[in-house]
Design a protein around this motif. Structure first.
Motif, PDB file in Angstrom:
ATOM      1  N   LEU A   1       0.847  -1.363   0.495  1.00 15.28           N
ATOM      2  CA  LEU A   1       0.153   0.164   0.320  1.00 15.28           C
ATOM      3  C   LEU A   1       1.059   1.413  -0.243  1.00 15.28           C
ATOM      4  CD1 LEU A   1      -2.791   1.208   0.261  1.00 15.28           C
ATOM      5  CD2 LEU A   1      -3.115   1.580   3.020  1.00 15.28           C
ATOM      6  N   TYR A   2       1.327   1.090   1.012  1.00 13.70           N
ATOM      7  CA  TYR A   2       2.396   2.677   0.562  1.00 13.70           C
ATOM      8  C   TYR A   2       3.156   3.267  -0.847  1.00 13.70           C
ATOM      9  CZ  TYR A   2       6.633   5.758   2.000  1.00 13.70           C
ATOM     10  OH  TYR A   2       7.485   6.622   1.994  1.00 13.70           O
ATOM     11  N   LYS A   5      -0.363   4.208  -2.649  1.00 13.90           N
ATOM     12  CA  LYS A   5      -1.296   4.666  -2.559  1.00 13.90           C
ATOM     13  C   LYS A   5      -1.224   5.809  -3.551  1.00 13.90           C
ATOM     14  CE  LYS A   5       1.859   6.944   1.129  1.00 13.90           C
ATOM     15  NZ  LYS A   5       1.998   7.374   2.793  1.00 13.90           N
ATOM     16  N   SER A   9      -4.653   8.092  -5.431  1.00 16.39           N
ATOM     17  CA  SER A   9      -5.207   8.307  -5.219  1.00 16.39           C
ATOM     18  C   SER A   9      -5.362   9.042  -6.523  1.00 16.39           C
ATOM     19  CB  SER A   9      -4.826   9.403  -4.145  1.00 16.39           C
ATOM     20  OG  SER A   9      -4.276   9.042  -2.832  1.00 16.39           O
ATOM     21  N   CYS A  14      -8.087   1.278  -7.047  1.00 16.77           N
ATOM     22  CA  CYS A  14      -7.313   0.093  -6.619  1.00 16.77           C
ATOM     23  C   CYS A  14      -7.603  -0.608  -7.331  1.00 16.77           C
ATOM     24  CB  CYS A  14      -7.553   0.591  -4.854  1.00 16.77           C
ATOM     25  SG  CYS A  14      -6.745  -1.065  -4.387  1.00 16.77           S
ATOM     26  N   ASN A  33      -1.211   0.867  -8.968  1.00 19.14           N
ATOM     27  CA  ASN A  33      -2.534   1.674  -8.421  1.00 19.14           C
ATOM     28  C   ASN A  33      -3.477   0.110  -7.940  1.00 19.14           C
ATOM     29  OD1 ASN A  33      -3.678   1.282 -11.545  1.00 19.14           O
ATOM     30  ND2 ASN A  33      -5.864   1.702 -10.344  1.00 19.14           N
ATOM     31  N   LEU A  50      -7.821   0.769   2.221  1.00 21.13           N
ATOM     32  CA  LEU A  50      -8.398   1.342   1.291  1.00 21.13           C
ATOM     33  C   LEU A  50      -9.086   2.879   1.078  1.00 21.13           C
ATOM     34  CD1 LEU A  50      -7.494  -1.516  -0.123  1.00 21.13           C
ATOM     35  CD2 LEU A  50      -6.514  -0.237  -0.658  1.00 21.13           C
ATOM     36  N   PHE A  53      -7.894   6.242   0.151  1.00 26.91           N
ATOM     37  CA  PHE A  53      -6.853   6.631  -0.946  1.00 26.91           C
ATOM     38  C   PHE A  53      -7.987   6.381  -2.041  1.00 26.91           C
ATOM     39  CE2 PHE A  53      -4.341   4.788   2.571  1.00 26.91           C
ATOM     40  CZ  PHE A  53      -3.085   5.941   2.613  1.00 26.91           C
TER      41      PHE A  53
END
Length: 249
Positions: A1-2, A5, A9, A14, A33, A50, A53
């Protein structure tokens, strides 16, 4: 996720896959993504993360039976958290990793855009194909779709999707709405019952009689834990503090 993200966005979407090799394959195909649920065990905590974002999730699981079952389970969890969800079904026997390598970056991205389905179309096609024209099985399939719609917290979205389901399945919208309202009422009653039971349980103290050497009686309030870890911590605390005490009702 880091790592994903920012791309999530920017795309306001996602892609959710099963494993880390799928994430790597999609990155190599130019799709950044994307995150993995680390297997098929998608959790509420992952969905909550999630939602910081994006409010749009596209599930991209394997084309086998296990992957389809995971996708169906993921649909309901995402809907219940108030997010919108789409599905990209892969050809049978393919997973995101194998298919991205097989067709190449450009074709794979085009496939994702062309084959993203809303959850009603996906679930309807999946369930109806097994009914074989049997009206009882068709009714059961429609019931499953309505159960998913009933999980959505927003009333307007529920109404729109119910109308869509009515059109695609050829069922009177009023009938579907009535069934949906019944399911919502049942869930609300069940949730209220759980809250009442938890409140009553928390307000009832646990009385402990300590050995004479302690020269006192202790009232220890018992609070309901939210997670298994919290239960374990509370159990250890009770054992350390009152391991020699005699429990009385």
């Amino acid at each position: 996720l880091y790592q994903a993200k920012q791309a999530i966005s920017q795309a306001d979407n996602c892609y959710l896959v099963e494993g880390y090799t799928d994430v790597l394959a999609l990155h190599m195909a130019g799709v950044e993504n994307v995150v993995a649920s680390s297997g098929t065990a998608l959790t509420e905590e992952q969905i909550q993360l999630l939602s910081r974002f994006t409010k749009h999730i596209t599930i991209l699981f394997d084309g086998d039976a296990a992957g389809i079952k995971a996708a169906l389970r993921g649909i309901d969890m995402v809907l219940e958290k108030g997010l919108s969800v789409k599905i990209v079904p892969l050809p049978e026997g393919e997973d995101p990793d194998s298919y991205a390598r097989k067709v190449g970056s450009t074709a794979f991205q085009a496939y994702l855009r062309a084959h993203a389905q809303d959850f009603i179309a996906f679930k309807a096609a999946l369930l109806i194909q097994d009914t074989g024209g049997d009206p009882i099985k068709k009714a059961s399939a429609i019931q499953e779709i309505i159960q998913s719609i009933a999980l959505i917290p927003d009333a307007v979205r529920r109404a729109v999707l119910t109308q869509q389901c009515s059109t695609s399945m050829g069922i009177d919208e009023a009938v579907l709405t009535a069934e949906q309202n019944k399911l919502i009422a049942q869930k609300e009653a069940f949730d209220q019952q759980k809250k009442t039971q938890a409140k009553r349980f928390n307000e009832t103290p646990m009385r402990l009689t300590v050995p004479p050497a302690h020269k006192a009686a202790i009232i220890a309030p018992y609070t309901t834990a939210d997670t298994i870890e919290a239960y374990e911590r509370e159990s250890i605390r009770m054992l350390l503090n009152y391991g020699t005490a005699q429990l009385q009702n």
